[in-house]
Design a protein around this motif. Structure first.
Motif, mmCIF file in Angstrom:
data_model
loop_
_atom_site.group_PDB
_atom_site.id
_atom_site.type_symbol
_atom_site.label_atom_id
_atom_site.label_comp_id
_atom_site.label_asym_id
_atom_site.label_seq_id
_atom_site.Cartn_x
_atom_site.Cartn_y
_atom_site.Cartn_z
ATOM 1 N N ARG A 265 0.842 -1.187 0.000
ATOM 2 C CA ARG A 265 0.000 0.000 0.000
ATOM 3 C C ARG A 265 0.880 1.239 0.000
ATOM 4 O O ARG A 265 1.901 1.291 0.698
ATOM 5 N N GLU A 266 0.475 2.235 -0.807
ATOM 6 C CA GLU A 266 1.171 3.523 -0.884
ATOM 7 C C GLU A 266 0.249 4.600 -0.334
ATOM 8 O O GLU A 266 -0.889 4.749 -0.794
ATOM 9 N N LEU A 273 -3.133 3.789 -2.222
ATOM 10 C CA LEU A 273 -3.072 3.019 -3.459
ATOM 11 C C LEU A 273 -2.641 1.590 -3.140
ATOM 12 O O LEU A 273 -1.901 1.355 -2.185
ATOM 13 N N ALA A 275 -1.384 -2.466 -4.415
ATOM 14 C CA ALA A 275 -0.862 -3.474 -5.339
ATOM 15 C C ALA A 275 -0.945 -4.809 -4.616
ATOM 16 O O ALA A 275 -0.697 -4.891 -3.408
ATOM 17 N N ALA A 281 3.836 -3.971 -7.365
ATOM 18 C CA ALA A 281 4.038 -2.630 -6.826
ATOM 19 C C ALA A 281 5.238 -1.948 -7.475
ATOM 20 O O ALA A 281 5.187 -0.762 -7.822
ATOM 21 N N ASP A 284 3.888 -0.966 -10.958
ATOM 22 C CA ASP A 284 2.660 -0.209 -11.194
ATOM 23 C C ASP A 284 2.438 0.981 -10.272
ATOM 24 O O ASP A 284 1.731 1.922 -10.658
ATOM 25 N N LEU A 285 2.939 0.966 -9.064
ATOM 26 C CA LEU A 285 2.670 2.081 -8.154
ATOM 27 C C LEU A 285 3.577 3.268 -8.466
ATOM 28 O O LEU A 285 4.718 3.083 -8.896
ATOM 29 N N TRP A 291 5.598 3.496 1.310
ATOM 30 C CA TRP A 291 5.001 2.172 1.136
ATOM 31 C C TRP A 291 5.058 1.401 2.451
ATOM 32 O O TRP A 291 6.010 1.530 3.233
#
Length: 367
Positions: A265-266, A273, A275, A281, A284-285, A291
């Motif tokens: 998670r971001e 956000l 992944a 992650a 894509d993040l 994070w």
């Protein structure tokens, strides 16, 4: 008091293997800590639980084996059904789901076993379980089937409590990516669906940290609905403040491994956000904000900079639980990732002992 440690770090999936792992690891851990008794959060793969549930003599032998080794069991981890140490686990850990009768049968078998393992000092027993399923596919019909299954388990636990004089309680464990992704999701789903006396929350503090939820608010949210924290899994997530920096990216990429799912998670100003795994992650993040990674890291041995761990969330959550509860629930240290840590050493018993020593010194009398 020294918390329990969860034996899902060990791969045994038959009864002889379970007892052998007690000798190989649990007894040396107890001796290293200088403790007369060591609590375990026991994991029994489905064939072991089923076999023990059908054989009272075997349960009595296991209880005697535990006592002879200075070990005791007040809680079971019934999240993994089996195959938890296969070369690739990933999404299979969420199967069977709570819509599958096999999940109900496994959980009831675990309850039968636990009733005969509880030490005289235990006020209750607890069984942690998965948060229904991975988030997809899932629909309203699945909600109804899962609720019916949980009702079946609660009825059986109520009958067992009347028979044995001590309750066994089911603890649903929210996890990122699942139907019950966060503590708030679990509270909202469970509050009006389950028997609060026999079903509550397993608060895994790694999962809590990954969600970026405030631990005090999360615990207050549980209490406000009349649900309770049945069990705390004392665990820490991996954290990287600057995942977009070359050093941070290289460091976190060192934790990519093929066995387990490591949700990321971001925490952005616009929201969190997601992944579903660390390789995703990294691709894509945006990596513009901190994070947190679902990778259980040892509590006492923080990762090297620029990485950190979320033991602060653990400490805050445990204090919040203590301040809102008449008595501390079961506390189980659950670092199952020792064998997949970068540069993992060979002396697992020494590592577990060091982690439990940290927990004993820092969790303020957690039971």
């Amino acid at each position: 008091m020294i918390p329990a440690y969860c034996t899902n770090v060990h791969p045994a999936e038959d009864l002889a293997g379970v007892v052998a792992q007690l000798d190989r690891y649990a007894v040396p851990v107890r001796e290293a800590l200088g403790a007369d008794t060591l609590a375990l959060g026991l994991w029994l793969a489905e064939p072991v639980a089923r076999g023990l549930a059908a054989d009272g003599a075997a349960r009595r032998r296991l209880a005697a084996d535990l006592r002879a080794r200075g070990l005791e069991v007040s809680t079971l981890n019934a999240f993994p059904y089996g195959g938890f140490h296969h070369e690739v686990v990933k999404h299979s850990v969420y199967e069977p789901t709570w819509t599958d009768p096999r999940r109900t049968a496994y959980t009831l078998a675990c309850a039968t076993v636990l009733a005969d393992l509880l030490p005289d000092s235990a006020a209750y027993g607890s069984i942690s379980t998965l948060p229904l399923a991975w988030r997809e596919p899932w629909d309203g019909d699945d909600d109804a089937r899962a609720q019916e299954a949980l009702d079946t388990v609660a009825r059986a636990l109520r009958e067992d409590a009347a028979r044995h004089g001590r309750p066994i309680r089911l603890a649903v464990e929210p996890e990122p990516g699942c139907v019950l992704d966060t503590v708030a999701d679990a509270v909202a789903w469970l509050a009006d669906r389950v028997d609060h006396d026999h079903v509550g929350i397993c608060l895994d503090t790694c999962h809590l940290a990954v969600s970026f939820a405030d631990p005090v608010d999360a615990v207050e949210g549980i209490r406000a609905t009349g649900l309770s924290v049945v069990k705390v899994q004392a665990s820490a997530a991996l954290e990287v403040a600057e995942p977009g920096a070359e050093e941070g990216r290289r460091a976190v990429a060192g934790f990519v491994e093929p066995r387990y799912l490591h949700q990321v998670r971001e925490n952005t100003p616009a929201g969190v956000l997601a992944a579903d795994d660390l390789p995703e992650a990294l691709t894509d993040l945006p990596a513009e904000h901190p994070w947190r990674v679902h990778f259980h890291v040892p509590l006492h041995d923080r990762p090297a900079a620029p990485l950190t761990s979320t033991t602060d969330v653990l400490l805050t959550a445990v204090e919040a639980v203590r301040s809102t509860s008449d008595a501390m629930p079961h506390v189980e240290v659950e670092t199952y990732t020792w064998t997949v840590l970068p540069g993992a050493g060979d002396d697992l018993a020494a590592g577990i002992a060091a982690e439990l020593r940290w927990a004993s010194e820092n969790l303020g009398g957690a039971s």
